[in-house]
Scaffold this active site. Structure first.
Site, PDB file in Angstrom:
ATOM      1  N   LYS A 178     -62.636  24.839  31.557  1.00  6.18           N
ATOM      2  CA  LYS A 178     -61.782  25.252  30.440  1.00  6.18           C
ATOM      3  C   LYS A 178     -60.500  25.847  31.017  1.00  6.18           C
ATOM      4  CE  LYS A 178     -61.060  28.885  28.071  1.00  6.18           C
ATOM      5  NZ  LYS A 178     -59.589  28.730  27.929  1.00  6.18           N
ATOM      6  N   GLU A 254     -61.923  35.389  41.043  1.00  9.49           N
ATOM      7  CA  GLU A 254     -60.616  35.647  41.652  1.00  9.49           C
ATOM      8  C   GLU A 254     -59.792  36.346  40.573  1.00  9.49           C
ATOM      9  OE1 GLU A 254     -59.272  31.832  43.231  1.00  9.49           O
ATOM     10  OE2 GLU A 254     -60.506  32.178  44.999  1.00  9.49           O
ATOM     11  N   CYS A 288     -50.830  35.799  41.259  1.00  9.38           N
ATOM     12  CA  CYS A 288     -51.691  36.960  41.530  1.00  9.38           C
ATOM     13  C   CYS A 288     -51.378  37.591  42.875  1.00  9.38           C
ATOM     14  CB  CYS A 288     -53.149  36.532  41.485  1.00  9.38           C
ATOM     15  SG  CYS A 288     -53.519  35.267  42.708  1.00  9.38           S
ATOM     16  N   GLU A 381     -51.452  46.289  37.027  1.00 10.10           N
ATOM     17  CA  GLU A 381     -50.840  44.977  37.266  1.00 10.10           C
ATOM     18  C   GLU A 381     -49.906  44.639  36.110  1.00 10.10           C
ATOM     19  OE1 GLU A 381     -53.158  41.347  36.630  1.00 10.10           O
ATOM     20  OE2 GLU A 381     -52.495  40.637  38.583  1.00 10.10           O
TER      21      GLU A 381
END
Ligand code: NAD
Ligand code: 6OD
Length: 477
Positions: A178, A254, A288, A381
């Protein structure tokens, strides 16, 4: 090309859809199908049937040949893939054409090589006092985990999807993937290429849709899924983990980062500035691995900040944030940083172009200074084109500041002192440390994060390990 589910080798129609918007100007460019629980069930059933059918009987040589055909298929439609990635993300064409699509091709070729060349271990065992030869042979075979769910984000859509699909297929699993709801297009093209490559029906299935309470959650909580490989935000990882706990489903994660760069006074300053421009602003900070915290040794702090801010102000041709929602999140951090006491050295707002992009989701490349280590803009973040630069005095302080974070994905060290580089790199709490470079990738190396940045490692044999189960066979001689 219209995004569509791909189940059991067939593109399946669906009634429920949602609009796909261009991040460049906010216009609607298509619709995306939303997979119901029934569509997800059908995909998982098709994957299971594939394992019980021809796909489950393939040899590693056959699977590697499929991977190479898929790589060739993407290459043959290179421009189409690039255009689809650019349309969904708004990223500069050059980035898609030099990074995203070549790496997707590279992922399939790398895992074809790695899976085919993979040795297994054998242990000749001596059993003292045993009648007969007194020996046995232990050897290990690997079998696939079964049906694996692969969930990927929007920032490097095809690169990160194929980073998991290639090793999962190489190891003999059947996949239900997905992609992000924001970026369905290259995944759909990939399904076409996989069909053309002749992969047995059901070995690769694709469902589209949202995450929480929708296709993503249906898939990751499905009792028919044997493993989950996920790339995305840490909070999403936590939600998936809660669902996976129900069936003790193995996972590889991850996740997010708040990556530090350490710039020592002995660094080649011009190189460190250019490197930080790349590490903070490539893909408008939506990678990232991007640097959001820069720590600079005090003697060169002012000069570094001046040069970095000047380069940030001069950047042109950068892409937008993926969505209005993400743009608003990034801008809220720009405002929060100022409330927390930041000095804005460059950027800090929304650019104006005088064309259709003014309706898009752009923010300015931004350099901040003056925040305490405890500021939310230094701890959380942001995932946009922004970094905060702070001074340090010595090596121990630099390492302490770098490690003072809930995250631990990647770090960058800039120094010309080789001994220092070797001393500092292993002390940084991160899965990946780059010295005098950034995002220099060798696909055989372990990739992943510590703390809130992930669970496990992918890359090379690490991915093949995750996507397979070792079985020890002990034969009495
Ligand atoms: P996200 O976590 O919002 O979404 C990622 C995927 O998860 C999407 O496909 C989404 O639909 C799905 N999802 C969302 N909620 C779900 C749920 N409850 N159950 C199942 N699936 C769900 O992340 P994003 O906004 O697409 O990507 C940005 C984030 O990803 C950043 O935090 C970034 O650091 C991280 N990221 C990490 C890496 C890495 O390699 N460590 C790589 C790229 C991005
Ligand atoms: O380069 C890779 O293999 C990888 N997984 C990159 C992740 C980037 C995050 O946005």
């Amino acid at each position: 090309m219209k995004p569509a589910h791909y189940v059991n080798g067939v593109f399946a129609p669906t009634e429920a859809t949602f609009p796909l918007l261009s991040p460049v100007d906010g216009s609607q460019v298509g619709v995306v199908p939303e997979a119901s629980r029934d569509v997800v069930d059908a995909a998982v059933r098709a994957a299971r049937a594939a394992l019980d059918g021809p796909w489950g009987r393939t040899s590693v040589e056959e699977r590697c040949a499929f991977l190479r055909r898929i790589a060739d298929g993407i290459e043959a439609r290179f421009d189409e893939f690039v255009a689809a990635e650019v349309a969904d993300t708004g990223k500069p064409r050059d980035l898609a054409a030099t990074v995203d699509i070549p790496r997707a091709i590279g992922n399939f070729r790398a895992y074809a090589d790695l899976a085919y060349g993979r040795p297994e271990r054998a242990y000749p065992t001596t059993v003292p006092g045993w009648s007969g030869s007194g020996q046995a042979l232990n050897y290990t075979v690997r079998r696939p985990l079964g049906v694996v769910a692969i969930i990927s984000p929007w920032n490097l859509p095809l690169l990160l999807l194929t980073w998991k699909v290639a090793p999962a297929l190489a190891a003999g699993n059947a996949v239900v993937a997905k992609p992000s709801e924001e970026t369905p297009s290259t995944a759909t093209l990939l399904a076409e290429v996989i069909g053309e490559a002749g992969l047995p029906d059901g070995a690769f299935n694709l469902v589209h849709g949202h995450g929480a309470g929708a296709a993503g959650e249906h898939l990751t909580s499905h009792p028919g899924v044997d493993a989950i490989a996920f790339t995305g935000a840490s909070a999403t990882g936590a939600a998936i983990m809660r669902n996976a706990a129900e069936h003790v489903t193995p996972l590889s994660f991850e996740l997010g980062g708040k990556n530090p760069a350490l710039v020592f006074a002995d660094a080649d300053l011009a190189e460190a500035v250019e490197g930080t421009v790349r590490s903070s602003f490539t893909h408008s900070g939506q990678i990232c691995l991007c640097t959001e915290r820069v720590y600079v040794q005090r003697p060169v702090f002012d000069e570094f900040v001046r040069a970095l801010a000047e380069r940030a102000r001069a950047l042109t041709g950068y892409g937008p944030m993926i969505s209005a929602e993400h743009r608003d999140k990034v801008l809220s951090y720009y405002r929060l940083a100022v409330e927390e006491g930041a000095t804005v050295q460059a950027g800090g707002g929304v650019p104006t172009f005088g064309d259709a992009r003014d309706s898009g989701f752009y923010v300015e490349p931004t350099v901040l200074t003056g925040l305490p280590q405890s500021a939310r803009a230094v701890r959380e973040e942001i995932f946009g084109p922004v970094c905060h630069v702070a001074p340090f005095d010595d090596e121990d302080e630099a390492i302490r500041l770098a490690n003072d974070s809930p995250y631990g994905l990647a770090a960058t060290v800039w120094t010309t002192d080789l001994s220092r580089a070797h001393r500092v790199a292993p002390r940084v709490e991160a899965g990946i440390v780059w010295v005098n470079c950034w995002n220099l990738r060798d696909l055989r190396t372990p990739f992943g994060g510590v703390k809130a940045s992930g669970i496990g490692r992918e890359g090379g044999e690490y991915s093949l390990d995750f996507f397979s189960e070792p079985v020890n066979v002990c034969v009495k001689i």
